[in-house]
Design a protein around this motif. Sequence first.
Motif, PDB file in Angstrom:
ATOM      1  N   LEU A 210     -14.178  34.384  -1.847  1.00  0.00           N
ATOM      2  CA  LEU A 210     -14.426  33.800  -3.156  1.00  0.00           C
ATOM      3  C   LEU A 210     -13.358  32.737  -3.394  1.00  0.00           C
ATOM      4  O   LEU A 210     -12.169  33.038  -3.476  1.00  0.00           O
ATOM      5  N   LEU A 211     -13.800  31.481  -3.509  1.00  0.00           N
ATOM      6  CA  LEU A 211     -12.906  30.334  -3.640  1.00  0.00           C
ATOM      7  C   LEU A 211     -13.053  29.789  -5.057  1.00  0.00           C
ATOM      8  O   LEU A 211     -14.101  29.243  -5.413  1.00  0.00           O
ATOM      9  N   THR A 212     -12.007  29.935  -5.879  1.00  0.00           N
ATOM     10  CA  THR A 212     -12.141  29.881  -7.333  1.00  0.00           C
ATOM     11  C   THR A 212     -11.678  28.601  -8.008  1.00  0.00           C
ATOM     12  O   THR A 212     -11.809  28.487  -9.230  1.00  0.00           O
ATOM     13  N   GLY A 213     -11.121  27.636  -7.271  1.00  0.00           N
ATOM     14  CA  GLY A 213     -10.605  26.451  -7.942  1.00  0.00           C
ATOM     15  C   GLY A 213      -9.565  26.831  -8.982  1.00  0.00           C
ATOM     16  O   GLY A 213      -8.681  27.646  -8.737  1.00  0.00           O
ATOM     17  N   ASP A 214      -9.684  26.244 -10.178  1.00  0.00           N
ATOM     18  CA  ASP A 214      -8.782  26.574 -11.285  1.00  0.00           C
ATOM     19  C   ASP A 214      -9.498  27.345 -12.385  1.00  0.00           C
ATOM     20  O   ASP A 214      -9.090  27.296 -13.559  1.00  0.00           O
ATOM     21  N   ALA A 215     -10.569  28.043 -12.042  1.00  0.00           N
ATOM     22  CA  ALA A 215     -11.341  28.780 -13.051  1.00  0.00           C
ATOM     23  C   ALA A 215     -10.432  29.729 -13.834  1.00  0.00           C
ATOM     24  O   ALA A 215      -9.663  30.492 -13.247  1.00  0.00           O
ATOM     25  N   GLU A 216     -10.537  29.685 -15.148  1.00  0.00           N
ATOM     26  CA  GLU A 216      -9.727  30.527 -16.015  1.00  0.00           C
ATOM     27  C   GLU A 216     -10.583  31.624 -16.636  1.00  0.00           C
ATOM     28  O   GLU A 216     -11.731  31.817 -16.258  1.00  0.00           O
ATOM     29  N   ARG A 217      -9.997  32.341 -17.603  1.00  0.00           N
ATOM     30  CA  ARG A 217     -10.663  33.521 -18.159  1.00  0.00           C
ATOM     31  C   ARG A 217     -12.045  33.210 -18.733  1.00  0.00           C
ATOM     32  O   ARG A 217     -12.969  34.014 -18.612  1.00  0.00           O
ATOM     33  N   GLU A 218     -12.191  32.039 -19.369  1.00  0.00           N
ATOM     34  CA  GLU A 218     -13.482  31.667 -19.947  1.00  0.00           C
ATOM     35  C   GLU A 218     -14.574  31.638 -18.869  1.00  0.00           C
ATOM     36  O   GLU A 218     -15.664  32.180 -19.055  1.00  0.00           O
ATOM     37  N   SER A 219     -14.265  31.006 -17.758  1.00  0.00           N
ATOM     38  CA  SER A 219     -15.230  30.936 -16.656  1.00  0.00           C
ATOM     39  C   SER A 219     -15.405  32.297 -15.989  1.00  0.00           C
ATOM     40  O   SER A 219     -16.527  32.682 -15.627  1.00  0.00           O
ATOM     41  N   GLU A 220     -14.305  33.029 -15.844  1.00  0.00           N
ATOM     42  CA  GLU A 220     -14.400  34.368 -15.246  1.00  0.00           C
ATOM     43  C   GLU A 220     -15.331  35.264 -16.068  1.00  0.00           C
ATOM     44  O   GLU A 220     -16.172  35.980 -15.514  1.00  0.00           O
ATOM     45  N   GLN A 221     -15.188  35.206 -17.387  1.00  0.00           N
ATOM     46  CA  GLN A 221     -16.040  36.028 -18.245  1.00  0.00           C
ATOM     47  C   GLN A 221     -17.494  35.594 -18.138  1.00  0.00           C
ATOM     48  O   GLN A 221     -18.403  36.438 -18.141  1.00  0.00           O
ATOM     49  N   ALA A 222     -17.734  34.300 -18.034  1.00  0.00           N
ATOM     50  CA  ALA A 222     -19.106  33.809 -17.877  1.00  0.00           C
ATOM     51  C   ALA A 222     -19.718  34.307 -16.573  1.00  0.00           C
ATOM     52  O   ALA A 222     -20.897  34.694 -16.533  1.00  0.00           O
ATOM     53  N   MET A 223     -18.933  34.317 -15.507  1.00  0.00           N
ATOM     54  CA  MET A 223     -19.434  34.840 -14.231  1.00  0.00           C
ATOM     55  C   MET A 223     -19.741  36.328 -14.323  1.00  0.00           C
ATOM     56  O   MET A 223     -20.762  36.800 -13.814  1.00  0.00           O
ATOM     57  N   LEU A 224     -18.857  37.060 -15.002  1.00  0.00           N
ATOM     58  CA  LEU A 224     -19.083  38.499 -15.177  1.00  0.00           C
ATOM     59  C   LEU A 224     -20.338  38.752 -15.998  1.00  0.00           C
ATOM     60  O   LEU A 224     -21.167  39.605 -15.652  1.00  0.00           O
ATOM     61  N   ALA A 226     -22.885  36.852 -16.365  1.00  0.00           N
ATOM     62  CA  ALA A 226     -24.093  36.399 -15.675  1.00  0.00           C
ATOM     63  C   ALA A 226     -24.567  37.418 -14.640  1.00  0.00           C
ATOM     64  O   ALA A 226     -25.690  37.318 -14.141  1.00  0.00           O
ATOM     65  N   GLY A 227     -23.722  38.374 -14.328  1.00  0.00           N
ATOM     66  CA  GLY A 227     -24.108  39.429 -13.399  1.00  0.00           C
ATOM     67  C   GLY A 227     -24.193  38.994 -11.949  1.00  0.00           C
ATOM     68  O   GLY A 227     -24.868  39.629 -11.135  1.00  0.00           O
ATOM     69  N   ARG A 228     -23.498  37.920 -11.600  1.00  0.00           N
ATOM     70  CA  ARG A 228     -23.554  37.428 -10.227  1.00  0.00           C
ATOM     71  C   ARG A 228     -22.720  38.307  -9.300  1.00  0.00           C
ATOM     72  O   ARG A 228     -21.777  38.952  -9.717  1.00  0.00           O
ATOM     73  N   GLU A 229     -23.092  38.302  -8.032  1.00  0.00           N
ATOM     74  CA  GLU A 229     -22.325  39.048  -7.032  1.00  0.00           C
ATOM     75  C   GLU A 229     -20.997  38.325  -6.830  1.00  0.00           C
ATOM     76  O   GLU A 229     -20.968  37.150  -6.434  1.00  0.00           O
ATOM     77  N   LEU A 230     -19.910  39.006  -7.099  1.00  0.00           N
ATOM     78  CA  LEU A 230     -18.587  38.403  -7.015  1.00  0.00           C
ATOM     79  C   LEU A 230     -17.671  39.106  -6.021  1.00  0.00           C
ATOM     80  O   LEU A 230     -16.593  38.580  -5.710  1.00  0.00           O
ATOM     81  N   GLN A 231     -18.063  40.266  -5.541  1.00  0.00           N
ATOM     82  CA  GLN A 231     -17.183  40.999  -4.632  1.00  0.00           C
ATOM     83  C   GLN A 231     -16.854  40.138  -3.420  1.00  0.00           C
ATOM     84  O   GLN A 231     -17.725  39.483  -2.836  1.00  0.00           O
ATOM     85  N   ALA A 232     -15.588  40.140  -3.052  1.00  0.00           N
ATOM     86  CA  ALA A 232     -15.152  39.369  -1.892  1.00  0.00           C
ATOM     87  C   ALA A 232     -13.889  39.988  -1.324  1.00  0.00           C
ATOM     88  O   ALA A 232     -12.980  40.362  -2.069  1.00  0.00           O
TER      89      ALA A 232
END
Length: 311
Positions: A210-224, A226-232
Motif C-alpha cells: 500500500l503506497l500512500t503518498g501524503d494521505a492524511e486522516r481525512e483521506s484515510e477515513q474516506a478509504m475506511l 468506502a470499504g475498500r480492501e486496504l490490507q497490505a
Amino acid sequence: MAKRKTKRNSKRNTPRNSIIVVLLTLFIGFYLVEGGWQDWVDPNNSSFSATTTQTGAEAGRLRVIFLDVGQGASQLLISPSGKTMLIDAGNNDREQQMVDDLHAYGVKHLDIVIGTHPDADHIGGLDRVIDHFEVGDIYMPKIQANTKTYESLLRSIKNKGLKVKTAKAGVQLDWDEAVDAEMVAPVAASDDSNNMSAVVRVTYGSSSYLLTGDAERESEQAMLSAGRELQADVMLVGHHGSKSSTSPAFLKRVRPKYAVIQVGEDNSYGHPKQTILDRLAKQHVEVYRNDLQGNIEIASDGSKYYITTER
C-alpha cells in the motif's frame, strides 16, 4: 550507490514573478485538462514493448524500491515481466539523481508515472524524468498548484505530447498481467492537496503493498468508509511519518508487517514523529527508513519477501 547529501531547493517564486507563474500554470493546465482530464494515449507510444530486464534472483519477482530522495518520496516498481512504474520523484534538487537512479536500475522507459499530488517534495523531479524517458501513461489527481514546480511539470508533459489521466479511487492500472494495481484514493474531492494523494494498492500472488503518498486522516477515513480492501503486508507510512497520518483505525485495517518511512537525514519537520514510531512498534511492524538505510527494496516472488537496503 553512494550516499548522497540532502540539499533543499524548493524553486520558490519571488513576488515579482508570481503572477507570471500563475498565468503560465493556468494556461498549460487548461491545455492539458480542457474538457476534463482526458484518457488519451499518444499513438506514437502504442508499440511500447521494451522491458527492464530481470535476471538471476530478480527474475519472477515484483520489485518495489523506495528511493532515498531526502525529505521527499519516490517509489520505483519493476514487475516480474520487466514493466516499470514510477510513483513520485522527490524534490527539485533531486532531479538529476532521479534520472541517474533510474538508469542504475536498468530503466529504459516508464510504462506508468504517477504524481500522487502537486507538492514539490513529491513531483519536483518528475519534469526531468519525463524529459529523459519515454512514458506510457501518466496519472495525477484533479488538484492543481500555482507553483513554478507544478508549472514545470505541466510543461514537460505538454512537450512530450502526453495528457494526464485522472488518479482516483477505483482506477485499475493496466500494467502487468501477473500483478494487480489499483488506486484506492482519493475517494472524494478535497481542497487539501495531501488528502487528494493518489494511493495505490499492489498485489502479486499473496504479497501486497500500500503506497500512500501524503494521505492524511481525512483521506484515510474516506478509504475506511468506502470499504475498500486496504490490507497490505508492506505499507508506505503516510506523509513521511507525520502525526497527520497513519491513524490507529487505518493502521489496524492495513495490518502491515513492514513499513517504510521516506524521510531525509536533515529535516526541519521532525519526521518521523515518535508517536507514529510508537504506534507502529505497538503493532509489531518492522520499520525501514531512508534516512537510516538509504535505498530500500522490498521484493516478492508472490509469497516470500526479499528485503535489501543500501546501508
